[in-house]
Design a protein around this motif. Structure first.
Motif, PDB file in Angstrom:
ATOM      1  N   VAL A 101      -5.795  -8.195 -40.745  1.00 15.62           N
ATOM      2  CA  VAL A 101      -5.845  -9.026 -41.953  1.00 15.62           C
ATOM      3  C   VAL A 101      -5.383 -10.448 -41.624  1.00 15.62           C
ATOM      4  O   VAL A 101      -5.987 -11.423 -42.084  1.00 15.62           O
ATOM      5  CB  VAL A 101      -5.010  -8.411 -43.100  1.00 15.62           C
ATOM      6  N   VAL A 102      -4.331 -10.572 -40.812  1.00 17.65           N
ATOM      7  CA  VAL A 102      -3.855 -11.903 -40.409  1.00 17.65           C
ATOM      8  C   VAL A 102      -4.958 -12.643 -39.646  1.00 17.65           C
ATOM      9  O   VAL A 102      -5.243 -13.817 -39.932  1.00 17.65           O
ATOM     10  CB  VAL A 102      -2.571 -11.796 -39.557  1.00 17.65           C
ATOM     11  N   LEU A 103      -5.593 -11.984 -38.684  1.00 24.52           N
ATOM     12  CA  LEU A 103      -6.673 -12.602 -37.920  1.00 24.52           C
ATOM     13  C   LEU A 103      -7.823 -13.004 -38.843  1.00 24.52           C
ATOM     14  O   LEU A 103      -8.377 -14.104 -38.735  1.00 24.52           O
ATOM     15  CB  LEU A 103      -7.160 -11.664 -36.822  1.00 24.52           C
ATOM     16  N   LEU A 104      -8.165 -12.133 -39.777  1.00 24.23           N
ATOM     17  CA  LEU A 104      -9.217 -12.428 -40.751  1.00 24.23           C
ATOM     18  C   LEU A 104      -8.883 -13.691 -41.536  1.00 24.23           C
ATOM     19  O   LEU A 104      -9.728 -14.574 -41.708  1.00 24.23           O
ATOM     20  CB  LEU A 104      -9.390 -11.232 -41.695  1.00 24.23           C
ATOM     21  N   GLU A 105      -7.629 -13.801 -41.981  1.00 23.31           N
ATOM     22  CA  GLU A 105      -7.243 -14.975 -42.766  1.00 23.31           C
ATOM     23  C   GLU A 105      -7.138 -16.227 -41.900  1.00 23.31           C
ATOM     24  O   GLU A 105      -7.391 -17.335 -42.376  1.00 23.31           O
ATOM     25  CB  GLU A 105      -5.946 -14.702 -43.525  1.00 23.31           C
ATOM     26  N   MET A 106      -6.779 -16.074 -40.632  1.00 23.84           N
ATOM     27  CA  MET A 106      -6.757 -17.236 -39.734  1.00 23.84           C
ATOM     28  C   MET A 106      -8.159 -17.802 -39.552  1.00 23.84           C
ATOM     29  O   MET A 106      -8.350 -19.015 -39.498  1.00 23.84           O
ATOM     30  CB  MET A 106      -6.164 -16.835 -38.381  1.00 23.84           C
ATOM     31  N   LEU A 107      -9.136 -16.925 -39.464  1.00 29.64           N
ATOM     32  CA  LEU A 107     -10.518 -17.360 -39.243  1.00 29.64           C
ATOM     33  C   LEU A 107     -11.229 -17.775 -40.523  1.00 29.64           C
ATOM     34  O   LEU A 107     -12.044 -18.695 -40.511  1.00 29.64           O
ATOM     35  CB  LEU A 107     -11.318 -16.244 -38.575  1.00 29.64           C
ATOM     36  N   CYS A 108     -10.942 -17.083 -41.622  1.00 27.20           N
ATOM     37  CA  CYS A 108     -11.753 -17.247 -42.829  1.00 27.20           C
ATOM     38  C   CYS A 108     -11.006 -17.833 -44.021  1.00 27.20           C
ATOM     39  O   CYS A 108     -11.617 -18.132 -45.036  1.00 27.20           O
ATOM     40  CB  CYS A 108     -12.343 -15.899 -43.226  1.00 27.20           C
ATOM     41  N   GLY A 109      -9.694 -17.962 -43.912  1.00 22.38           N
ATOM     42  CA  GLY A 109      -8.926 -18.555 -44.995  1.00 22.38           C
ATOM     43  C   GLY A 109      -8.097 -17.550 -45.768  1.00 22.38           C
ATOM     44  O   GLY A 109      -8.364 -16.349 -45.769  1.00 22.38           O
ATOM     45  N   PHE A 110      -7.082 -18.076 -46.415  1.00 24.04           N
ATOM     46  CA  PHE A 110      -6.154 -17.272 -47.198  1.00 24.04           C
ATOM     47  C   PHE A 110      -6.883 -16.487 -48.284  1.00 24.04           C
ATOM     48  O   PHE A 110      -7.738 -17.034 -48.977  1.00 24.04           O
ATOM     49  CB  PHE A 110      -5.094 -18.191 -47.835  1.00 24.04           C
ATOM     50  N   GLY A 111      -6.544 -15.231 -48.402  1.00 25.83           N
ATOM     51  CA  GLY A 111      -7.105 -14.399 -49.460  1.00 25.83           C
ATOM     52  C   GLY A 111      -8.485 -13.841 -49.167  1.00 25.83           C
ATOM     53  O   GLY A 111      -9.154 -13.324 -50.071  1.00 25.83           O
ATOM     54  N   LYS A 112      -8.942 -13.930 -47.912  1.00 25.12           N
ATOM     55  CA  LYS A 112     -10.299 -13.477 -47.594  1.00 25.12           C
ATOM     56  C   LYS A 112     -10.497 -11.995 -47.908  1.00 25.12           C
ATOM     57  O   LYS A 112     -11.518 -11.618 -48.483  1.00 25.12           O
ATOM     58  CB  LYS A 112     -10.607 -13.756 -46.115  1.00 25.12           C
ATOM     59  N   LEU A 113      -9.524 -11.135 -47.530  1.00 22.22           N
ATOM     60  CA  LEU A 113      -9.697  -9.708 -47.804  1.00 22.22           C
ATOM     61  C   LEU A 113      -9.750  -9.460 -49.311  1.00 22.22           C
ATOM     62  O   LEU A 113     -10.586  -8.687 -49.792  1.00 22.22           O
ATOM     63  CB  LEU A 113      -8.586  -8.873 -47.165  1.00 22.22           C
ATOM     64  N   ASN A 114      -8.892 -10.139 -50.066  1.00 22.34           N
ATOM     65  CA  ASN A 114      -8.933  -9.992 -51.529  1.00 22.34           C
ATOM     66  C   ASN A 114     -10.318 -10.354 -52.071  1.00 22.34           C
ATOM     67  O   ASN A 114     -10.860  -9.659 -52.932  1.00 22.34           O
ATOM     68  CB  ASN A 114      -7.878 -10.882 -52.192  1.00 22.34           C
ATOM     69  N   THR A 115     -10.877 -11.435 -51.562  1.00 21.56           N
ATOM     70  CA  THR A 115     -12.203 -11.876 -52.004  1.00 21.56           C
ATOM     71  C   THR A 115     -13.267 -10.851 -51.628  1.00 21.56           C
ATOM     72  O   THR A 115     -14.134 -10.516 -52.440  1.00 21.56           O
ATOM     73  CB  THR A 115     -12.538 -13.247 -51.378  1.00 21.56           C
ATOM     74  N   MET A 116     -13.192 -10.353 -50.395  1.00 19.31           N
ATOM     75  CA  MET A 116     -14.181  -9.377 -49.929  1.00 19.31           C
ATOM     76  C   MET A 116     -14.158  -8.114 -50.783  1.00 19.31           C
ATOM     77  O   MET A 116     -15.214  -7.578 -51.127  1.00 19.31           O
ATOM     78  CB  MET A 116     -13.903  -9.014 -48.461  1.00 19.31           C
TER      79      MET A 116
END
Length: 147
Positions: free
Chosen positions: A33-48
């Motif tokens: 999740v941290v890597l995802l947010e580093m690449l795609c921005g804060f809250g990316k998993l929530n958005t997905m």
């Protein structure tokens, strides 16, 4: 239940306080999740997933993760929307770290030996904002470039 949304792994969300869990597997999920947010921005998993920013941790959240990550094409599409030049090795790393069953999830040593990590830095800036938004075959446009 211990943890912070959205970094909590499915097994923590599912069991609450009733069952023990494997902390190392949970840490790998959180690192993804941290890597995802580093690449795609804060809250990316929530958005997905379609969660509110302050989603409360519940067993239903585990069901949401199960439904989303059962089809890794969704993850690929979400990454492709934000990452220019998405490498197969990065997708493989995410696929291994976002395994729903902790027993199938990559270990820290396996993640470290992954092709994406082993390849090392791609450039001095690692990630840069893209000046244009080329289309992605899965979901439209991109805004971050891996160099």
């Amino acid at each position: 239940m211990a943890g912070t949304m959205p970094f909590m792994s499915p097994e923590i969300l599912k069991s609450g306080d009733s069952e023990p869990y494997m902390p190392t597997g949970c840490d790998i999920w959180a690192a993804a999740v941290v890597l995802l947010e580093m690449l795609c921005g804060f809250g990316k998993l929530n958005t997905m997933i379609g969660w509110e920013t302050c989603e409360k941790p519940t067993p239903k959240c585990a069901d949401d993760l199960q439904a989303y990550f059962d089809d890794l094409d969704r993850l690929y599409g979400a990454l492709c929307a934000d990452v220019i030049g998405l490498e197969d090795s990065l997708m493989d790393l995410f696929a291994g770290m976002f395994q729903l069953d902790w027993r199938s999830r990559l270990t820290a040593a396996q993640a470290e030996r992954s092709d994406f990590v082993a390849a090392g830095p791609r450039c001095s800036k690692r990630i840069v904002a893209a000046p244009s938004k080329p289309s992605c075959p899965h979901s439209g446009s991109s805004s971050v470039e891996l160099c």
